[in-house]
Design a protein around this motif. Structure first.
Motif, mmCIF file in Angstrom:
data_model
loop_
_atom_site.group_PDB
_atom_site.id
_atom_site.type_symbol
_atom_site.label_atom_id
_atom_site.label_comp_id
_atom_site.label_asym_id
_atom_site.label_seq_id
_atom_site.Cartn_x
_atom_site.Cartn_y
_atom_site.Cartn_z
ATOM 1 N N VAL A 188 0.800 -1.237 0.000
ATOM 2 C CA VAL A 188 0.000 0.000 0.000
ATOM 3 C C VAL A 188 0.829 1.282 0.000
ATOM 4 C CG1 VAL A 188 -1.922 -1.112 1.201
ATOM 5 C CG2 VAL A 188 -0.232 0.143 2.514
ATOM 6 N N PHE A 189 2.161 1.153 0.026
ATOM 7 C CA PHE A 189 2.963 2.351 0.228
ATOM 8 C C PHE A 189 2.811 3.382 -0.893
ATOM 9 C CE2 PHE A 189 5.535 -0.119 -2.537
ATOM 10 C CZ PHE A 189 6.234 0.792 -3.288
ATOM 11 N N THR A 190 2.375 2.935 -2.096
ATOM 12 C CA THR A 190 2.240 3.900 -3.192
ATOM 13 C C THR A 190 1.063 4.834 -2.973
ATOM 14 O OG1 THR A 190 0.999 2.219 -4.339
ATOM 15 C CG2 THR A 190 3.282 2.516 -5.025
ATOM 16 N N GLN A 191 0.054 4.387 -2.246
ATOM 17 C CA GLN A 191 -1.082 5.265 -1.997
ATOM 18 C C GLN A 191 -0.689 6.283 -0.947
ATOM 19 O OE1 GLN A 191 -3.951 2.449 -0.666
ATOM 20 N NE2 GLN A 191 -3.662 1.210 -2.492
ATOM 21 N N GLN A 192 -1.066 7.495 -1.208
ATOM 22 C CA GLN A 192 -0.753 8.626 -0.353
ATOM 23 C C GLN A 192 -1.039 8.322 1.122
ATOM 24 O OE1 GLN A 192 -3.372 11.742 -1.390
ATOM 25 N NE2 GLN A 192 -2.248 13.342 -0.330
ATOM 26 N N THR A 193 -2.209 7.726 1.362
ATOM 27 C CA THR A 193 -2.617 7.562 2.744
ATOM 28 C C THR A 193 -2.587 6.113 3.174
ATOM 29 O OG1 THR A 193 -4.831 7.408 1.932
ATOM 30 C CG2 THR A 193 -4.125 9.546 2.736
ATOM 31 N N GLY A 194 -2.063 5.281 2.265
ATOM 32 C CA GLY A 194 -2.107 3.855 2.526
ATOM 33 C C GLY A 194 -1.472 3.456 3.838
ATOM 34 N N ARG A 195 -0.305 4.029 4.107
ATOM 35 C CA ARG A 195 0.407 3.603 5.305
ATOM 36 C C ARG A 195 -0.296 4.068 6.578
ATOM 37 N NH1 ARG A 195 6.242 5.302 5.076
ATOM 38 N NH2 ARG A 195 5.580 5.742 2.939
ATOM 39 N N GLN A 196 -0.805 5.310 6.539
ATOM 40 C CA GLN A 196 -1.510 5.789 7.738
ATOM 41 C C GLN A 196 -2.735 4.920 8.011
ATOM 42 O OE1 GLN A 196 -0.243 7.807 9.997
ATOM 43 N NE2 GLN A 196 -2.000 6.996 11.141
ATOM 44 N N ASN A 197 -3.476 4.597 6.943
ATOM 45 C CA ASN A 197 -4.652 3.742 7.098
ATOM 46 C C ASN A 197 -4.267 2.397 7.708
ATOM 47 O OD1 ASN A 197 -6.400 5.619 6.069
ATOM 48 N ND2 ASN A 197 -6.355 4.807 3.993
ATOM 49 N N LEU A 198 -3.146 1.881 7.271
ATOM 50 C CA LEU A 198 -2.674 0.593 7.777
ATOM 51 C C LEU A 198 -2.285 0.722 9.259
ATOM 52 C CD1 LEU A 198 -1.734 -2.358 7.354
ATOM 53 C CD2 LEU A 198 0.445 -1.456 6.554
ATOM 54 N N TYR A 199 -1.561 1.786 9.590
ATOM 55 C CA TYR A 199 -1.130 1.954 10.981
ATOM 56 C C TYR A 199 -2.325 2.110 11.925
ATOM 57 C CZ TYR A 199 3.667 2.561 9.245
ATOM 58 O OH TYR A 199 4.876 2.369 8.650
ATOM 59 N N ASN A 200 -3.422 2.686 11.404
ATOM 60 C CA ASN A 200 -4.616 2.806 12.250
ATOM 61 C C ASN A 200 -5.132 1.438 12.678
ATOM 62 O OD1 ASN A 200 -4.582 5.557 12.071
ATOM 63 N ND2 ASN A 200 -6.119 5.672 10.454
ATOM 64 N N ILE A 201 -5.110 0.496 11.782
ATOM 65 C CA ILE A 201 -5.611 -0.821 12.175
ATOM 66 C C ILE A 201 -4.566 -1.570 13.005
ATOM 67 C CG2 ILE A 201 -5.096 -1.955 9.952
ATOM 68 C CD1 ILE A 201 -7.733 -3.601 10.686
ATOM 69 N N VAL A 202 -3.291 -1.275 12.794
ATOM 70 C CA VAL A 202 -2.263 -1.868 13.652
ATOM 71 C C VAL A 202 -2.509 -1.404 15.094
ATOM 72 C CG1 VAL A 202 0.201 -1.991 14.159
ATOM 73 C CG2 VAL A 202 -0.571 -2.003 11.789
ATOM 74 N N GLU A 203 -2.898 -0.151 15.223
ATOM 75 C CA GLU A 203 -3.176 0.384 16.552
ATOM 76 C C GLU A 203 -4.344 -0.369 17.214
ATOM 77 O OE1 GLU A 203 -3.486 4.609 16.339
ATOM 78 O OE2 GLU A 203 -3.391 4.848 18.515
ATOM 79 N N TYR A 204 -5.344 -0.662 16.410
ATOM 80 C CA TYR A 204 -6.485 -1.452 16.899
ATOM 81 C C TYR A 204 -6.001 -2.820 17.403
ATOM 82 C CZ TYR A 204 -10.711 -4.421 16.349
ATOM 83 O OH TYR A 204 -11.751 -5.318 16.535
#
Ligand code: ADP
Ligand code: MG
Ligand code: ZN
Length: 591
Positions: free
Chosen positions: A383-399
Motif C-alpha cells: 500500500v505504500f504507493t497510496q498517499q494515505t495507505g500507510r496511515q490507514n494501515l497503521y490505524n488498524i495496527v493500533e487497533y
C-alpha cells in the motif's frame, strides 16, 4: 479540517433540530407510505431511511452514511417513484446494478442499466425513454466510467434535464470520490461536474465509509459543501470482536483455524480473509487437507468459478470461503456466523466492511483478527504507493496492538462516533476479560533499536523488522548484535508489540527498497527520533496485566469505572464443543 468537521456537525444538528426530517406532515408523506407498503412490500423504515427520503424529496443535497446492509438503496429507489421523471443512479459495479435491477423487476419497478455491455437496441430504448414524457422508466443505472466517457450519453442527460425529467442523482459508494477512502476510483472525479450542470437536481451520495475527513472530501469533490449529512450508527451490537496473536509457525496457525472451524464454528457459515492470492490458495489447500469444506475466491479466478464458489457457500456445501478482498461488494448472506481475518486488513474501513459481512441477520456472529507484526510489512509494501495507505494501515495496527481498550470503542472513535463504554455489553475480547492496566516505559528500547540500526548501517546493512528483532534478542548474524544492548527480559511477542508501537507513533519509520521482484520494508529512525533521544522524553506503551477479579466481584466494585455486565453469551472458550462430523471429501477440483 477540525473547523470544517465542526461545521458539518453543526449543520447536521442545526438542520435536524430546525426541521424534523422524520415528520409525516410533508405533502408527499401519504404517497411515501403507500409506495413503501404497496411497491416495496415493507412495513416500516430502518433508521435514517425516512429522514433521508424526506430530505431528498425536499430537494436537499444529502450524504447518507450508513453501514453496509443498513438499507441505503431504498433511500433513492423510493423517492424515484414518488417524483416525476427519472432518477439517475451512479454505481461502481455492474454486478451490483444487475442485482438491484433483478430485485426491482420483481417489484415491477421500471428500471434500466446503461453500461459498456448494453447493446444498440437497449441503448436506443433507454435514450428514447429518457426524453419521452410518457415513458415508464423511473431509475436509470449507470457506471461512472460510462458517464465520464460517453459524451453522447451525457448530452442525452442534459436534454433530459432540459425537459425537467431528471429528478434525482444518486451516487452509490460515494467514498470512491475521495483519495482518502479505501477504494478511490479516478472516474468518480468526473462526477464533480454534475452539480454545476444540473443545479436544480438534488444529489444523494451514499456510503458506508464514515470518517469526517472523507465526508468533507466527498462534499468538495461533488461541490455540495455544507450539505446535509445523515449518519447512522456503526455499532453492530451482535458482532463479537476479538484480536488474537497469530502463531509464528504456520502449522500452529493452521491448527488453530482447523480447531475453530471444527468446533466453535462447526456447521456454521463464514469467511476467512487473506491478503494475497497466493496466501488465499495456499490456505484453502491446507484447510482442505484437514478435511474442511472450503472454497477460495480471488480476482484471478474466472467469473464462472467465482460464482460457483459463491453458490456453494450460499447453499452450505462450503462451510467457509477463503477469500481476498475481491469477495466483497454484493455479498449478502444473512447467516454468516464468523469472519476470520487470517491477516490484518489494510485499513479500519476495510476491516469494518469485511468483518461486517457477519451477522446480517442480527444474531450473534464473531469477527476474529489474527495479528502478527510480520503481516504489517507484507501489507505496507503493497500500500505504500497510496498517499494515505500507510496511515490507514497503521490505524488498524493500533487497533490490534491495543492492550485493553474496548474494540468497539476503537472502531466507534475511528468513525467519529460518540461512545459509552457500557455499550459494548461484553461483546469484545477486552470487555469480556477485563485486565489490569499497566504502563510500560519503552524509551530505552527505542534507543536500543537506534543503536542496532546504526551498528548495522556502519556495516552497510539495512535491517528489516525481523532482523532488527533478531539482533535485539541476540539471534541471527553476530555482527548485527550490539554488546551494550541488553537482550529483553520479555517474550518476543511483547518485543514485537514494542516495535509496532514505535513504528505507528513515528519513532521508527519504514524505508522501502525496490527490487525488480518485490518491495522490501527496512526500518530506520522515524521523524520523532530526536525526541526519543532526549532524557526528558518518555515513550509509554500500555500493557495488560492479570485478569481482574470475577464478574460478581466486578459489579460490587464501586471504584471500577467500567461497569460491564457479562452475559451468558460471552465466552472466551468455545461455546459448543461438538464432535466433528465427517464431511464428504471434496473433489478438490474446483476453485
Ligand atoms: P446497503 O446498500 O446499505 O448495504 P441495501 O440497500 O442493499 O443496503 O439493503 C440491504 C437489505 O435490507 C436488502 O435486502 C433490503 O431489501 C433490506 N431492507 C432495506 N430497507 C428495509 C426496510 N425498511 N425493512 C426491511 N428490510 C429492508
Ligand atoms: Mg448498497
Ligand atoms: Zn468491548
Amino acid at each position: 479540517i477540525g473547523k470544517l468537521k465542526d461545521s458539518i456537525l453543526l449543520k447536521q444538528n442545526h438542520v435536524l433540530t430546525s426541521r424534523d426530517w422524520s415528520s409525516t406532515d410533508f405533502p408527499w408523506s401519504g404517497k411515501v407510505t403507500e409506495v413503501l407498503n404497496s411497491v416495496f412490500k415493507l412495513d416500516g423504515f430502518r433508521p435514517l431511511q425516512h429522514e433521508t427520503i424526506n430530505a431528498v424529496l425536499s430537494n436537499e443535497d444529502v450524504i447518507l452514511i450508513m453501514p453496509t446492509g443498513g438499507g441505503k438503496s431504498l433511500c433513492y429507489q423510493l423517492p424515484a417513484l414518488v417524483k416525476s421523471g427519472v432518477t439517475l443512479v451512479i454505481s461502481p459495479l455492474v454486478s451490483l446494478m444487475e442485482d438491484q435491477l433483478l430485485a426491482l423487476k420483481a417489484l415491477n419497478v421500471p428500471a434500466a442499466m446503461f453500461s459498456a455491455a448494453s447493446n444498440k437496441e437497449e441503448v436506443n430504448s433507454i435514450q428514447d425513454a429518457m426524453l419521452n414524457k410518457n415513458a415508464k422508466l423511473k431509475l436509470l443505472y449507470v457506471t461512472p466510467e460510462k458517464l465520464a466517457k460517453s459524451k453522447r450519453f451525457m448530452t442525452k442527460v442534459q436534454k433530459m434535464y432540459g425537459l425537467g425529467r431528471l429528478s434525482l442523482i444518486a451516487i452509490d459508494e460515494v467514498h470512491c470520490c475521495s483519495q482518502w477512502g479505501h477504494d478511490f476510483r479516478p472516474d468518480y472525479k468526473f462526477l464533480g461536474v454534475l452539480k454545476g450542470m444540473f443545479p436544480d437536481v438534488p444529489v444523494l451520495g451514499l456510503t458506508a465509509t464514515a470518517t469526517s475527513k472523507i465526508t468533507i472530501d466527498v462534499q468538495k469533490m461533488l461541490r455540495i459543501q455544507g450539505c446535509l449529512v445523515l449518519k447512522a450508527s456503526f455499532n453492530r451490537p451482535n458482532l463479537y470482536y476479538e484480536v488474537r496473536t497469530k502463531a509464528s509457525s504456520q502449522e500452529e496457525c493452521l491448527k488453530e483455524l482447523e480447531e475453530l472451524l471444527k468446533t466453535r464454528y462447526c456447521d456454521q457459515s463464514g469467511i476467512i480473509y487473506t491478503t494475497s492470492i497466493k496466501d488465499c490458495e495456499q490456505l484453502m489447500h491446507e484447510l482442505r487437507k484437514r478435511k474442511l469444506r472450503v472454497g477460495c475466491y480471488h480476482a484471478n479466478l474466472e467469473a464462472k468459478f467465482r460464482s460457483e464458489v459463491h453458490a456453494k457457500w450460499l447453499s452450505g456445501e462450503h462451510q467457509a470461503v477463503v477469500a481476498t478482498i475481491a469477495f466483497g461488494l454484493g455479498i449478502d448472506k444473512p447467516d454468516v456466523r464468523f469472519v476470520v481475518h487470517h491477516s490484518l486488513s489494510k485499513s479500519m474501513e476495510n476491516f469494518y466492511q469485511e468483518s461486517g459481512r457477519a451477522g446480517r441477520d442480527g444474531l450473534r456472529a464473531e469477527c476474529i483478527l489474527m495479528y502478527r507484526l510480520s503481516d504489517v510489512f507484507k501489507l505496507s509494501s503493497m500500500v505504500f504507493t497510496q498517499q494515505t495507505g500507510r496511515q490507514n494501515l497503521y490505524n488498524i495496527v493500533e487497533y490490534c496492538l491495543d492492550a485493553y481498550r474496548c474494540r468497539r470503542a476503537i472502531i466507534a472513535s475511528h468513525f467519529d462516533e460518540v461512545w459509552k463504554s457500557q455499550d459494548c455489553n461484553a461483546m469484545c475480547d477486552h470487555c469480556c476479560n477485563l485486565k489490569e492496566r499497566k504502563e510500560m516505559i519503552i524509551t530505552p528500547f527505542c534507543q536500543a533499536f537506534y543503536q542496532l540500526i546504526s551498528n548495522a548501517a556502519a556495516n552497510d546493512i539495512k535491517l528489516t523488522a525481523q532482523k532488527l528483532l533478531d539482533a535485539w534478542y541476540g539471534k541471527g548474524a553476530v555482527n548485527l548484535r550490539v554488546r551494550s544492548v541488553p537482550v529483553p527480559s520479555f517474550s518476543r511477542e511483547r518485543g514485537e508489540a514494542v516495535l509496532g508501537h514505535l513504528l505507528i507513533k513515528g519513532y521508527l519509520q519504514e524505508d522501502f527498497h525496490f527490487t525488480p521482484y518485490s518491495t522490501i520494508s527496512y526500518l530506520k529512525r522515524g521523524p520523532k527520533a530526536a525526541a526519543a533521544m532526549s532524557d526528558k522524553h518518555n515513550i509509554t506503551m500500555h500493557i495488560s496485566g492479570k485478569s481482574v477479579p470475577t464478574l460478581s466481584e466486578q459489579s460490587h466494585n464501586t471504584a471500577g469505572n467500567t461497569k460491564v455486565t457479562l452475559s451468558s453469551k460471552c465466552f472466551i472458550q468455545s461455546p459448543k464443543i461438538e464432535t466433528y462430523k465427517k464431511v464428504k471429501k471434496s473433489d478438490g477440483l474446483e476453485m
